[in-house]
Scaffold this motif. Structure first.
Motif, PDB file in Angstrom:
ATOM      1  N   SER A 287       0.841  -1.205   0.000  1.00 57.71           N
ATOM      2  CA  SER A 287       0.000   0.000   0.000  1.00 57.71           C
ATOM      3  C   SER A 287       0.869   1.245   0.000  1.00 57.71           C
ATOM      4  O   SER A 287       2.085   1.176   0.215  1.00 57.71           O
ATOM      5  N   CYS A 288       0.229   2.402  -0.214  1.00 53.43           N
ATOM      6  CA  CYS A 288       0.956   3.670  -0.242  1.00 53.43           C
ATOM      7  C   CYS A 288       0.034   4.804   0.181  1.00 53.43           C
ATOM      8  O   CYS A 288      -1.193   4.704   0.063  1.00 53.43           O
ATOM      9  N   CYS A 289       0.611   5.899   0.676  1.00 51.97           N
ATOM     10  CA  CYS A 289      -0.169   7.080   1.052  1.00 51.97           C
ATOM     11  C   CYS A 289       0.742   8.307   1.040  1.00 51.97           C
ATOM     12  O   CYS A 289       1.931   8.217   1.344  1.00 51.97           O
ATOM     13  N   PHE A 290       0.185   9.465   0.676  1.00 50.51           N
ATOM     14  CA  PHE A 290       0.920  10.724   0.637  1.00 50.51           C
ATOM     15  C   PHE A 290       0.773  11.473   1.959  1.00 50.51           C
ATOM     16  O   PHE A 290      -0.224  11.315   2.680  1.00 50.51           O
ATOM     17  N   THR A 291       1.760  12.341   2.241  1.00 50.17           N
ATOM     18  CA  THR A 291       1.607  13.306   3.317  1.00 50.17           C
ATOM     19  C   THR A 291       0.695  14.434   2.834  1.00 50.17           C
ATOM     20  O   THR A 291       0.400  14.559   1.644  1.00 50.17           O
ATOM     21  N   SER A 292       0.252  15.294   3.753  1.00 53.11           N
ATOM     22  CA  SER A 292      -0.651  16.385   3.395  1.00 53.11           C
ATOM     23  C   SER A 292       0.005  17.402   2.468  1.00 53.11           C
ATOM     24  O   SER A 292      -0.677  18.081   1.707  1.00 53.11           O
ATOM     25  N   SER A 293       1.324  17.508   2.516  1.00 49.43           N
ATOM     26  CA  SER A 293       2.018  18.434   1.625  1.00 49.43           C
ATOM     27  C   SER A 293       2.219  17.850   0.235  1.00 49.43           C
ATOM     28  O   SER A 293       2.429  18.588  -0.731  1.00 49.43           O
ATOM     29  N   GLY A 294       2.165  16.526   0.124  1.00 48.07           N
ATOM     30  CA  GLY A 294       2.392  15.873  -1.155  1.00 48.07           C
ATOM     31  C   GLY A 294       3.846  15.671  -1.503  1.00 48.07           C
ATOM     32  O   GLY A 294       4.165  15.123  -2.560  1.00 48.07           O
ATOM     33  N   SER A 334       0.496  -4.498   5.882  1.00 50.66           N
ATOM     34  CA  SER A 334      -0.551  -4.504   4.869  1.00 50.66           C
ATOM     35  C   SER A 334      -1.076  -3.123   4.513  1.00 50.66           C
ATOM     36  O   SER A 334      -1.620  -2.930   3.424  1.00 50.66           O
ATOM     37  N   SER A 335      -0.946  -2.154   5.412  1.00 47.33           N
ATOM     38  CA  SER A 335      -1.558  -0.851   5.168  1.00 47.33           C
ATOM     39  C   SER A 335      -0.835   0.236   5.952  1.00 47.33           C
ATOM     40  O   SER A 335      -0.157  -0.043   6.947  1.00 47.33           O
ATOM     41  N   CYS A 336      -1.015   1.485   5.512  1.00 39.93           N
ATOM     42  CA  CYS A 336      -0.410   2.624   6.197  1.00 39.93           C
ATOM     43  C   CYS A 336      -1.247   3.876   5.932  1.00 39.93           C
ATOM     44  O   CYS A 336      -1.917   3.971   4.907  1.00 39.93           O
ATOM     45  N   GLN A 337      -1.197   4.823   6.865  1.00 37.43           N
ATOM     46  CA  GLN A 337      -1.959   6.054   6.724  1.00 37.43           C
ATOM     47  C   GLN A 337      -1.322   7.155   7.570  1.00 37.43           C
ATOM     48  O   GLN A 337      -1.027   6.953   8.747  1.00 37.43           O
ATOM     49  N   PHE A 338      -1.093   8.344   6.971  1.00 36.43           N
ATOM     50  CA  PHE A 338      -0.605   9.507   7.699  1.00 36.43           C
ATOM     51  C   PHE A 338      -1.758  10.216   8.402  1.00 36.43           C
ATOM     52  O   PHE A 338      -2.892  10.235   7.900  1.00 36.43           O
ATOM     53  N   SER A 339      -1.442  10.829   9.544  1.00 35.37           N
ATOM     54  CA  SER A 339      -2.410  11.737  10.149  1.00 35.37           C
ATOM     55  C   SER A 339      -2.493  12.999   9.297  1.00 35.37           C
ATOM     56  O   SER A 339      -1.629  13.268   8.462  1.00 35.37           O
ATOM     57  N   ARG A 340      -3.530  13.781   9.525  1.00 31.81           N
ATOM     58  CA  ARG A 340      -3.770  14.944   8.670  1.00 31.81           C
ATOM     59  C   ARG A 340      -2.628  15.951   8.725  1.00 31.81           C
ATOM     60  O   ARG A 340      -2.294  16.580   7.714  1.00 31.81           O
ATOM     61  N   ASP A 341      -2.000  16.114   9.897  1.00 33.18           N
ATOM     62  CA  ASP A 341      -0.894  17.061  10.023  1.00 33.18           C
ATOM     63  C   ASP A 341       0.470  16.394   9.896  1.00 33.18           C
ATOM     64  O   ASP A 341       1.503  17.015  10.126  1.00 33.18           O
ATOM     65  N   THR A 342       0.481  15.105   9.524  1.00 32.17           N
ATOM     66  CA  THR A 342       1.706  14.332   9.295  1.00 32.17           C
ATOM     67  C   THR A 342       2.555  14.210  10.547  1.00 32.17           C
ATOM     68  O   THR A 342       3.755  13.972  10.459  1.00 32.17           O
ATOM     69  N   SER A 343       1.968  14.365  11.716  1.00 32.07           N
ATOM     70  CA  SER A 343       2.751  14.221  12.938  1.00 32.07           C
ATOM     71  C   SER A 343       3.005  12.763  13.292  1.00 32.07           C
ATOM     72  O   SER A 343       3.977  12.443  13.965  1.00 32.07           O
ATOM     73  N   PHE A 344       2.112  11.875  12.844  1.00 30.78           N
ATOM     74  CA  PHE A 344       2.341  10.454  13.094  1.00 30.78           C
ATOM     75  C   PHE A 344       1.770   9.628  11.940  1.00 30.78           C
ATOM     76  O   PHE A 344       0.990  10.115  11.113  1.00 30.78           O
ATOM     77  N   LEU A 345       2.178   8.390  11.916  1.00 31.61           N
ATOM     78  CA  LEU A 345       1.795   7.437  10.879  1.00 31.61           C
ATOM     79  C   LEU A 345       1.270   6.180  11.557  1.00 31.61           C
ATOM     80  O   LEU A 345       1.787   5.765  12.598  1.00 31.61           O
TER      81      LEU A 345
END
Length: 478
Positions: A287-294, A334-345
Motif C-alpha cells: 500500500s501507499c499514502c501521501f503526506t498532506s504536503s504531497g 498490509s496498510s499505512c496512513q498519515f495523520s492529517r498534520d503528518t505528525s504520526f503514521l
C-alpha cells in the motif's frame, strides 16, 4: 382382628413376590378366601381404578397450570412471582493493556474479513468493505450499522473509498466491477466492469476522479467520478499486479505499488511516469499514502518495513522525515496512513497489531494489540483522536488515542530516547528533538517545514531544467 391383618400381609407378600418360596407363579391368580371371622375384602373394578388415576393426574396438571398463570397475573401481589435475572451491562469500551490504557470499541457486523475502512462525515460515520460482499456505513458514536449500500457487489470487496466531502462512496470487488453510490441515500450511481480484477480504488481529494489498480493489465485506470468515463488507462504500468494506488493532495499525481516490488508516480497532466523506484523493497509492496504536503510518500511492504520517500528525488534516509521504519511489525505490513498534520503514521500488519509511528523521528511510538487476525487496513480521524482498524477476524476496532502521550509506555519510550517536544514556529505543530543535539536550541521549525522549503526550491529548479522521468536504484544508507 390381629389374625386377619396377619393373613392380609401374608397374602400381599405372596402376590408381590410370587409365593412362599419367592418364585414367580404367573398362573396363580385366584385368591384364597379369608379365614373364618375375618372381614371380607371388596375387589375394585379395573375401570374404576383407571378413572381414579386419570382424575388424580388431571388434578395435578390443573394445580401446576394455576401456579404458572398466577406468576403472570399483575394483580396477584401475594403470590411468589419469579424474579428476572439481571442482564449484565454490555461494556462499550475495553482496555487494551494495563500500561497502555487505550480505550477501544469492537465493531461487529461483517460475516467475513473486513478489507477496508474509512472515517467520513466529519468523523461521525465509518465506512467498511468486506469479503461478505457488502459495503457498510456505521455510526461512530454507538457502533451501529446504518445501512448496506443498494445493488452491492456479487463478490468479495477488496477496497472502498469515500470522497473528502463524504458525498460519494466507491468500491472495487472480485466480480471485476467498480461501483459508486450516493452516501446519503445508499443508491447506486454507476457501475463499470473491467476485463480483470480491480485490486484497489481511491477517490482523488477533489472528488473528480477515481483511480483503480488492475490485476491482469498490471496497470492503473483513471475514471471520471461523475459520468464513469475513462480518463486514462495505463496498461503494463508495472511488471506484476498493482496492489495499491492513491492520489496526491493536489489530485494531479497518482502513486502506485505492485507485487513487482516497485513504486511509481504518474502525472495526470503530462500523462507520463515521473518517478520509478525499483530496488528498495525486498518483497511485494502492499500500500501507499501521501503526506498532506504531497512531498512525501509512505509505502508498506511484505518485507516487514515501511519507507517514507521524497517524491521529487526518490530518496529515503534511515532517520528523520525520510526514513525506513523497522522493528514495528513481526510480519508483512498490509496498510499505512498519515495523520492529517503528518505528525504520526499508523500501520497494520500480519502480526495482528496496529503500529503508531512518530514520523519526525522515525521510531515506533506505540503498538495496539487486540485483533485476533491480520489487520487489513487502518484509518485516522481528522481530529487525530481516533484510529480505525479493519481485520481478517471479521471485526473493526475504534481506538481512542486522544491521551496517548500521557500513557506510561509512551512516556517511557520518549525518556529512553532522550526526546523533548518543541513547537514549530511556521505550522505550530509539535515536533521532537534530542536533548543531546547541540542544535536543538536553535531549531525552531519542524523537519517538514524545513524540508518543504528546500524541496520547493528543488522542484522549481527541476521544472526549469525539464528533467525527464527517473529510474531510482538507491542504496539503503542514502
Amino acid at each position: 382382628m390381629a389374625s386377619s391383618l396377619k393373613y392380609l400381609n401374608k397374602r400381599t407378600s405372596s402376590l408381590k413376590y410370587g409365593g412362599k418360596d419367592g418364585k414367580t407363579a404367573p398362573q396363580q391368580r385366584s385368591v384364597q378366601p379369608p379365614l373364618e371371622g375375618a372381614p371380607g375384602r371388596r375387589k375394585l373394578p379395573w375401570v374404576t381404578l383407571i378413572r381414579a388415576v386419570g382424575r388424580f393426574q388431571r388434578l395435578i396438571s390443573e394445580v401446576r397450570r394455576s401456579q404458572t398463570l398466577s406468576s403472570f397475573n399483575p394483580l396477584a401481589m401475594d403470590l411468589n412471582v419469579p424474579q428476572k435475572q439481571p442482564v449484565p451491562e454490555k461494556k462499550f469500551w475495553g482496555d487494551q493493556e494495563p500500561l497502555s490504557k487505550i480505550p477501544f470499541q469492537i465493531l461487529t457486523g461483517h460475516q467475513q474479513l473486513v478489507s477496508s475502512c474509512h472515517f467520513c462525515v466529519n468523523d461521525t460515520k465509518l465506512l467498511s468493505g468486506s469479503f461478505d460482499y457488502t459495503v457498510k456505513l456505521w455510526d461512530a458514536m454507538d457502533g451501529s450499522i446504518i445501512r448496506d449500500f443498494d445493488e452491492g457487489p456479487k463478490a468479495p470487496v477488496l477496497e472502498c473509498s469515500v470522497t473528502a466531502d463524504s458525498r460519494r462512496v466507491t468500491a472495487a470487488a472480485y466480480d471485476k466491477t467498480l461501483r459508486t453510490w450516493d452516501l446519503e441515500t445508499g443508491k447506486l450511481l454507476w457501475k463499470i466492469r473491467h476485463d480483470g480484477f480491480i485490486t484497489s480504488c481511491n477517490f482523488s481529494p477533489d472528488g473528480k476522479y477515481v483511480v483503480s489498480g488492475l490485476d491482469m493489465d498490471h496497470g492503473i485506470c483513471i475514471t471520471d467520478a461523475r459520468n464513469a468515463m475513462t480518463v486514462a488507462h495505463i496498461k503494463d504500468h508495472h511488471k506484476r499486479s498493482v496492489t495499491g494506488c492513491c492520489f496526491d493532495p493536489d489530485s494531479q499525481k497518482v502513486a502506485s505499488v505492485s507485487l513487482d516490488k516497485s513504486v511509481k508516480i504518474w502525472d495526470i497532466t503530462s500523462q507520463a511516469t515521473l518517478l520509478t523506484i525499483n530496488t528498495e523493497h525486498d518483497n511485494a509492496v502492499s500500500s501507499c499514502c501521501f503526506t498532506s504536503s504531497g512531498h512525501f510518500l509512505c509505502t508498506s511492504s511484505w518485507d516487514k518495513t515501511l519507507k517514507i520517500w521524497n517524491v521529487h528525488t526518490g530518496e529515503f534516509r534511515n532517520q528523520g522525515a525520510c526514513a525506513t521504519l523497522m522493528h514495528g511489525h513481526e510480519g508483512s505490513v498490509s496498510s499505512c496512513q498519515f495523520s492529517r498534520d503528518t505528525s504520526f503514521l499508523v500501520s497494520g500488519g500480519f502480526d495482528k497489531t496496529v503500529a503508531i509511528w512518530d514520523v519526525a523521528e522515525g521510531y515506533l511510538k506505540h503498538s495496539l494489540k487486540g485483533h485476533n487476525d491480520w489487520v487489513m487496513d487502518v484509518a485516522i480521524s481528522n481530529n487525530k483522536k481516533w484510529i480505525l482498524s479493519a481485520s481478517k477476524d471479521r471485526t473493526m476496532r475504534l481506538w481512542n488515542i486522544e491521551e496517548i502521550d500521557q500513557i506510561p509506555l509512551v512516556i517511557k519510550c520518549k525518556e529512553a530516547r532522550g526526546l523533548k517536544v518543541n513547537q514549530c514556529e511556521a505550522c505550530e505543530r509539535p515536533f521532537s528533538t534530542y536533548d543531546s543535539d547541540v542544535f536543538s536550541e536553535t531549531v525552531t521549525k519542524c523537519v517538514f517545514c524545513r524540508m518543504d522549503a528546500s524541496l520547493s526550491a528543488q522542484a522549481s529548479s527541476s521544472e526549469r531544467k525539464g528533467s525527464p522521468a527517473r529510474e531510482c536504484s538507491l542504496g539503503k544508507d542514502n
